[in-house]
Design a protein around this motif. Structure first.
Motif, mmCIF file in Angstrom:
data_model
loop_
_atom_site.group_PDB
_atom_site.id
_atom_site.type_symbol
_atom_site.label_atom_id
_atom_site.label_comp_id
_atom_site.label_asym_id
_atom_site.label_seq_id
_atom_site.Cartn_x
_atom_site.Cartn_y
_atom_site.Cartn_z
ATOM 1 N N LEU A 180 1.092 -1.220 -0.172
ATOM 2 C CA LEU A 180 0.076 0.146 0.105
ATOM 3 C C LEU A 180 1.010 1.206 -0.131
ATOM 4 N N GLN A 181 0.661 2.210 -1.026
ATOM 5 C CA GLN A 181 1.496 3.355 -0.999
ATOM 6 C C GLN A 181 0.343 4.657 -0.726
ATOM 7 N N LEU A 182 0.808 5.508 -0.136
ATOM 8 C CA LEU A 182 -0.104 6.688 0.079
ATOM 9 C C LEU A 182 0.871 7.973 -0.418
ATOM 10 N N HIS A 183 0.091 8.859 -1.113
ATOM 11 C CA HIS A 183 0.678 9.865 -1.866
ATOM 12 C C HIS A 183 -0.488 11.250 -1.637
ATOM 13 N N TYR A 184 0.356 12.029 -1.735
ATOM 14 C CA TYR A 184 -0.408 13.470 -1.848
ATOM 15 C C TYR A 184 -0.905 13.672 -3.339
ATOM 16 N N TRP A 185 -1.908 14.505 -3.472
ATOM 17 C CA TRP A 185 -2.366 14.929 -4.678
ATOM 18 C C TRP A 185 -3.014 16.222 -4.618
ATOM 19 N N ASN A 186 -3.182 17.005 -5.723
ATOM 20 C CA ASN A 186 -3.670 18.354 -5.858
ATOM 21 C C ASN A 186 -2.699 19.331 -4.828
ATOM 22 N N SER A 187 -1.277 19.128 -5.032
ATOM 23 C CA SER A 187 -0.281 19.973 -4.568
ATOM 24 C C SER A 187 0.096 21.251 -5.258
ATOM 25 N N LEU A 188 -0.123 21.335 -6.616
ATOM 26 C CA LEU A 188 0.140 22.531 -7.356
ATOM 27 C C LEU A 188 -0.680 23.660 -6.790
ATOM 28 N N LEU A 189 -2.004 23.308 -6.562
ATOM 29 C CA LEU A 189 -3.134 24.331 -6.052
ATOM 30 C C LEU A 189 -3.187 24.302 -4.492
ATOM 31 N N PHE A 190 -2.333 23.877 -3.858
ATOM 32 C CA PHE A 190 -2.135 23.818 -2.352
ATOM 33 C C PHE A 190 -1.839 25.346 -1.686
ATOM 34 N N LEU A 191 -0.991 25.860 -2.333
ATOM 35 C CA LEU A 191 -0.825 27.292 -1.539
ATOM 36 C C LEU A 191 -1.836 28.296 -1.938
ATOM 37 N N PRO A 192 -2.351 28.349 -3.230
ATOM 38 C CA PRO A 192 -3.517 29.495 -3.182
ATOM 39 C C PRO A 192 -4.965 28.970 -2.775
ATOM 40 N N ILE A 193 -5.076 27.656 -2.448
ATOM 41 C CA ILE A 193 -6.330 27.338 -1.888
ATOM 42 C C ILE A 193 -6.070 27.439 -0.457
ATOM 43 N N ALA A 194 -4.870 27.024 0.291
ATOM 44 C CA ALA A 194 -4.569 27.169 1.766
ATOM 45 C C ALA A 194 -4.882 28.380 2.137
ATOM 46 N N THR A 195 -4.233 29.451 1.212
ATOM 47 C CA THR A 195 -4.174 30.927 1.587
ATOM 48 C C THR A 195 -5.542 31.198 1.535
ATOM 49 N N LEU A 196 -6.323 30.999 0.426
ATOM 50 C CA LEU A 196 -7.651 31.646 0.428
ATOM 51 C C LEU A 196 -8.641 30.940 1.810
ATOM 52 N N ARG A 197 -8.405 29.800 2.325
ATOM 53 C CA ARG A 197 -8.968 29.134 3.455
ATOM 54 C C ARG A 197 -8.748 30.067 4.561
ATOM 55 N N ILE A 198 -7.493 30.322 4.716
ATOM 56 C CA ILE A 198 -6.935 30.762 6.079
ATOM 57 C C ILE A 198 -7.416 32.413 6.021
ATOM 58 N N VAL A 199 -7.574 33.205 4.673
ATOM 59 C CA VAL A 199 -8.057 34.425 4.818
ATOM 60 C C VAL A 199 -9.500 34.381 5.135
ATOM 61 N N LYS A 200 -10.262 33.441 4.590
ATOM 62 C CA LYS A 200 -11.795 33.324 4.858
ATOM 63 C C LYS A 200 -11.934 33.029 6.358
ATOM 64 N N LYS A 201 -11.121 32.235 6.880
ATOM 65 C CA LYS A 201 -11.392 31.958 8.447
ATOM 66 C C LYS A 201 -10.877 33.245 9.187
ATOM 67 N N ILE A 202 -9.827 33.976 8.939
ATOM 68 C CA ILE A 202 -9.640 35.225 9.655
ATOM 69 C C ILE A 202 -10.723 36.348 9.482
ATOM 70 N N LEU A 203 -11.313 36.224 8.172
ATOM 71 C CA LEU A 203 -12.283 37.308 8.069
ATOM 72 C C LEU A 203 -13.679 37.028 8.315
ATOM 73 N N ASN A 204 -13.866 35.664 9.047
ATOM 74 C CA ASN A 204 -15.093 34.984 9.396
ATOM 75 C C ASN A 204 -16.040 35.103 8.201
ATOM 76 N N TRP A 205 -15.520 34.617 7.043
ATOM 77 C CA TRP A 205 -16.244 34.829 5.892
ATOM 78 C C TRP A 205 -16.845 33.496 5.325
ATOM 79 N N ARG A 206 -18.060 33.350 5.632
ATOM 80 C CA ARG A 206 -18.842 32.274 5.506
ATOM 81 C C ARG A 206 -20.033 31.822 4.390
ATOM 82 N N GLU A 207 -19.808 33.001 3.620
ATOM 83 C CA GLU A 207 -20.834 33.072 2.584
ATOM 84 C C GLU A 207 -20.187 32.195 1.234
#
Length: 75
Positions: free
Chosen positions: A1-28
């Motif tokens: 069994l091998q486990l690997h990560y996927w969707n790595s190239l979009l990690f930084l922009p999506i993680a940044t967006l999620r953090i900003v949305k959490k900081i701004l308490n943006w739930r829409e």
């Protein structure tokens, strides 16, 4: 069994967006929303390129998703 990560190239922009949305308490809205055609095409190309790399055994050390590859043991 091998486990690997996927969707790595979009990690930084999506993680940044999620953090900003959490900081701004943006739930829409939803993360699963329709994208403009140009953005959908860009995301598709990023994921296609990442799939191409994975087929050549290049694995990223991080990502938004984890996938497993299992092989049946032959006796």
């Amino acid at each position: 069994l091998q486990l690997h990560y996927w969707n790595s190239l979009l990690f930084l922009p999506i993680a940044t967006l999620r953090i900003v949305k959490k900081i701004l308490n943006w739930r829409e809205g939803y993360e699963l929303a329709y994208l403009p055609n140009w953005l959908n095409s860009f995301v598709y190309k990023c994921l296609s390129f990442e799939n191409w790399l994975i087929k050549r055994h290049y694995y990223f050390p991080y990502g938004l998703s984890i996938y497993a590859v299992a092989k049946k043991h032959e006796d």
